[in-house]
Design an enzyme around this catalytic site. Structure first.
Site, PDB file in Angstrom:
ATOM      1  N   ASP A   1       0.362  -1.294   0.136  1.00  0.00           N
ATOM      2  CA  ASP A   1       0.036  -0.028  -0.116  1.00  0.00           C
ATOM      3  C   ASP A   1       0.945   1.321   0.111  1.00  0.00           C
ATOM      4  O   ASP A   1       2.109   0.846  -0.332  1.00  0.00           O
ATOM      5  CB  ASP A   1      -1.348   0.432   1.510  1.00  0.00           C
ATOM      6  CG  ASP A   1      -0.622  -0.291   2.747  1.00  0.00           C
ATOM      7  OD1 ASP A   1       1.141   0.278   2.756  1.00  0.00           O
ATOM      8  OD2 ASP A   1      -0.656  -1.050   3.293  1.00  0.00           O
TER       9      ASP A   1
ATOM     10  N   LYS B   1      -4.566   2.693  -0.609  1.00  0.00           N
ATOM     11  CA  LYS B   1      -5.454   2.638  -0.414  1.00  0.00           C
ATOM     12  C   LYS B   1      -5.499   4.321   0.776  1.00  0.00           C
ATOM     13  O   LYS B   1      -3.909   4.118   1.344  1.00  0.00           O
ATOM     14  CB  LYS B   1      -6.325   2.617   0.953  1.00  0.00           C
ATOM     15  CG  LYS B   1      -6.046   0.828   0.411  1.00  0.00           C
ATOM     16  CD  LYS B   1      -7.204  -0.505   1.502  1.00  0.00           C
ATOM     17  CE  LYS B   1      -8.224   0.265   1.749  1.00  0.00           C
ATOM     18  NZ  LYS B   1      -8.740  -0.397   3.991  1.00  0.00           N
TER      19      LYS B   1
ATOM     20  N   MET C   1      -4.423   8.616  11.264  1.00  0.00           N
ATOM     21  CA  MET C   1      -5.170   9.431   9.906  1.00  0.00           C
ATOM     22  C   MET C   1      -6.079   9.652  10.222  1.00  0.00           C
ATOM     23  O   MET C   1      -7.412   9.693  10.046  1.00  0.00           O
ATOM     24  CB  MET C   1      -5.163   8.028   9.343  1.00  0.00           C
ATOM     25  CG  MET C   1      -4.804   7.103   9.237  1.00  0.00           C
ATOM     26  SD  MET C   1      -2.839   8.020   8.024  1.00  0.00           S
ATOM     27  CE  MET C   1      -4.554   7.734   7.016  1.00  0.00           C
TER      28      MET C   1
END
Length: 512
Positions: free
Chosen positions: A38, A60, A175
């Site tokens: 990723d 992602k 995040m």
């Protein structure tokens, strides 16, 4: 006959600095038939994959979904059922908001064997790289890691805001930049002091690392004004105050620089290590590879008659290494070199010779063939045999000059320089994304192969790709080749060595 089922390794890649991957994680990359990665798995780790490995990007992010999670599950499952060794490389740790548990469940149901290889989570490593310990005896004895991207419109939150707001010393949200106003509001509503220090750390452990500090009451507005976005962590607590004292990464002279090293893999490690010590991220893009000569007979013959030579002139550390490898394999030892004078171009070549307990009789003041020729004029060459163990593409000026001086020269290919295996696709993408600070060239062949490997259509495209990138040369011969290829020369070392090139880069950027 049933096809053999493979195996899937769910590997934590760590926060971004490739030096922070575990030994086992690196082994899994190296043996994988398929590497599924990723956007948070550092690109440098991909260079450790086998040349024939299949690389699948499933990046992602908050606003980017190349593959949905269900599709990622299907990819790793199917590749495992095909009998492949699959390494699923995930940023941080696969079980810390990495959805590794879901992937493992899918594999279990499909009958695909799997292993979990933990990684260093960004929750502790990124604050550490910003000089913030998540615990400290003077501030707190506990910390919590919380998802930062929970939907704020959910009817019932999975986060117990009342308890974490006042019951935990250090809070780390992963995040959560998109929800930062919601996070700060909930903390204040549930009793956290609005003046509690907060740090936002973006792209932690990488050259792009940036840190913003404030307090709960103002950090959301500060972040909005600065357009501070994911990927980032949010750390809340009194430990943030320690950053002023403990910040260390940003103090390194080359912090924030990503520098391409075009040497062969065999030679790149020392240069890359020095750049890393200075705070840069070295990006190894080997444009050359060192191989055995196509025909070993001339070298074997020279070694068999080594006592016929009055001089051996070494022009590179590679020449020294490959010469002595064959020399000792042929049954010789150091005593057989008695009476032969030795010459070396440059301090690194001299050091390589000295490793064998040998004294170097002559090293030119300037580390190039023209300087050697000038210095060797003072010696008596008439009728003397000289051995030059060198690369297949070495320049001819030196042997031609020695012949003019009256010497009998055997210019023997000791190793071949061929085009390297650097991944031009990844490098071009990084240059397009303005992620490269400098490219270093340590020989004419590194420059030639660099341009060939990029495969650009014309000079204008080459210039566009290299716009804003500092191009650094180890010396005038390499610089001449660079200019002939249409490359700028922004930096040229005055001492034609790797330490000299490093010093020249520091000087160019105004770093003492």
């Amino acid at each position: 006959m049933n096809q053999k089922v493979g195996k899937v390794y769910l590997v934590g890649a760590g926060p971004g600095d490739p030096g922070l991957i575990t030994v086992k994680g690196l082994q899994c990359i190296q043996k994988a038939d398929v590497l599924v990665y990723d956007r948070l798995a550092g690109h440098r780790l991909l260079t450790y994959a086998r040349p024939d490995a299949e690389l699948i990007f499933v990046g992602k992010g908050p606003n980017l979904h190349v593959y949905k999670q269900e599709e990622i599950n299907e990819v790793i499952k199917q590749k495992g059922l095909e009998g492949k060794i699959v390494t699923r490389l995930k940023g941080g740790d696969p079980f810390v908001f990495g959805r590794g548990g879901e992937e493992a469940e899918v594999l279990l149901e499909a009958g695909v064997p799997f292993e979990i290889v933990p990684g260093i989570t960004s929750a502790i490593s990124v604050p550490a790289y910003a000089g913030i310990p998540v615990t400290h005896r003077d501030f707190t004895a506990n910390f919590a890691v919380i998802t930062g991207n929970e939907d704020p419109n959910k009817e019932e939150s999975n986060i117990d805001w009342e308890k974490i707001s006042t019951g935990i010393g250090t809070l780390v949200f992963l995040m959560g930049m998109g929800n930062l106003p919601h996070i700060t509001t909930k903390l204040i509503e549930n009793g956290r002091d609005p003046q509690t220090p907060v740090a936002l750390i973006r792209w932690g452990t990488r050259p792009e690392q940036r840190t913003m500090t404030g307090v709960i009451a103002d950090i959301a507005e500060k972040a909005k004004e600065a357009n501070f976005q994911n990927p980032a962590i949010i750390i809340v607590g009194e430990v943030v105050k320690l950053r002023e004292k403990l910040a260390w990464l940003e103090k390194k002279p080359l912090f924030g620089k990503r520098i391409v090293v075009t040497r062969s893999r065999q030679q790149a490690s020392a240069f890359a290590g020095r750049l890393e010590e200075l705070g840069a991220e070295p990006w190894e893009f080997p444009t050359i590879d060192i191989q055995e000569p196509a025909d070993l007979k001339p070298l074997d013959n020279a070694i068999a008659h080594i006592q016929d030579y009055s001089w051996i002139v070494f022009t590179s550390p590679n020449g020294v290494e490959h010469f002595f490898s064959h020399y000792f394999s042929a049954g010789h030892d150091i005593r057989d070199l008695q009476g032969i004078q030795l010459c070396a171009i440059g301090p690194q070549t001299k050091k390589e010779v000295q490793k064998y307990g040998l004294k170097v009789d002559y090293v030119p003041e300037e580390f190039r063939q023209e300087a050697i020729i000038e210095g060797l004029k003072n010696y008596d060459w008439q009728g003397k045999k000289v051995l030059l163990p060198r690369a297949d593409i070495a320049r001819k000026e030196l042997p031609e000059a020695l012949v003019r001086f009256g010497a009998i020269v055997d210019d023997v290919v000791t190793y071949r320089t061929v085009r390297g295996s650097g991944d031009a696709g990844i490098l071009k993408q990084m240059m397009n994304d303005k992620m490269i600070s400098a490219v270093t060239f340590t020989s004419s062949s590194t420059a030639r192969n660099f341009v060939e490997m990029l495969g650009v259509e014309d000079a204008a495209e080459l210039q566009r790709l290299l716009e804003g990138v500092t191009l650094a040369s180890i010396g005038p011969v390499t610089s001449e080749t660079m200019r002939a290829l249409g490359l700028r020369v922004d930096v040229e070392a005055t001492e034609y060595t790797i330490p000299g090139l490093t010093k020249a880069l520091l000087g160019f950027w105004g770093i003492q």
